[in-house]
Design an enzyme around this catalytic site. Sequence first.
Site, PDB file in Angstrom:
ATOM      1  N   SER A  87       0.838  -1.343  -0.031  1.00 29.94           N
ATOM      2  CA  SER A  87       0.112   0.023  -0.070  1.00 29.94           C
ATOM      3  C   SER A  87       0.912   1.374   0.027  1.00 29.94           C
ATOM      4  CB  SER A  87      -0.953  -0.128   1.146  1.00 29.94           C
ATOM      5  OG  SER A  87      -1.894   0.965   0.965  1.00 29.94           O
TER       6      SER A  87
ATOM      7  N   LYS B 192     -21.596  17.587   5.044  1.00 24.84           N
ATOM      8  CA  LYS B 192     -20.609  17.920   6.237  1.00 24.84           C
ATOM      9  C   LYS B 192     -20.835  16.923   7.451  1.00 24.84           C
ATOM     10  CE  LYS B 192     -17.781  20.929   7.890  1.00 24.84           C
ATOM     11  NZ  LYS B 192     -16.634  20.994   7.134  1.00 24.84           N
TER      12      LYS B 192
END
Length: 289
Positions: free
Chosen positions: A119, A171
């Site tokens: 990764s 949000k």
Amino acid sequence: MNFIKKIFSPLTATMNYIQNHFKAMIFVLILILIFAPASEKEFTKYNLEKINLSGPIMDATEVVEKINKAANNKAVKGVLFIVNSPGGAVSPSVEIAYAIKRLKVQKPVIAYAKGTMASGSYYASIWADKIIANPGSMIGSIGVIMQGADLSGIMNKLGIKTQVVKAGLYKQIGTPDRPWKKYEVAELNKVIMGTYDMFTKDVANARKLDFKKRDTYANAHIFTASQAKKVGLVDSLGVEYDAKNELAKLSGVMHPVWNQEDKFDKLLKKLTASTAVILNTYFPDLILK
């Protein structure tokens, strides 16, 4: 009898002093080990440098500083980037990757997969001149993940409710007090796929692989070292001895002299890595995985 006591009195006094001030002496010894001048060997000018990347990648500052310092050090003719990391956050992984890319322009760089190069730590290594993998190492896991917990069930049992005032439809994305809504998951997928595209494009460009065939070498596949070589993620298999010799050849160094890592720095790195694991457990971020 008194004569014998006089002979051994200095030794007895010394032993008594050590017993009475043992803790203080240990403290002084630790201070001496930390702050004492380096040995003559440590002052030897080295011409090849090892830079280690180990543990989760949460901050790139120290590693990038070492890479930049090696780039500016004219005495250093090549760098061995030793990796044993499961990956980590996106931004610091990219910082390291592009620091290696800049370094490569000035001097040879070999990335060595010591145990795990997966990764984010694989991302960090892609621009090296060569990637050499220990035969027992694990390579790949080229993917991106964002995860969080749904604690609404526990909160309901405890009688806890959240109150939110927000501006902006998205949000409240990722909050753990409720299941994520479909449009929020879609928004997160947009970010995840955008990051994945960036990751795989850089891998394809750096390793000269076909981006259209990324499912064969990316898609979060995990490879053994030999499997990774078959799909083009590494150049060859070998141990650190082989990686050092290969760097010496690329650098044209006839008599290699390697830098030595400070033992106290190693201890601090272990403590930092442990802290990073704890922080990532309780404060998850966008992770290359």
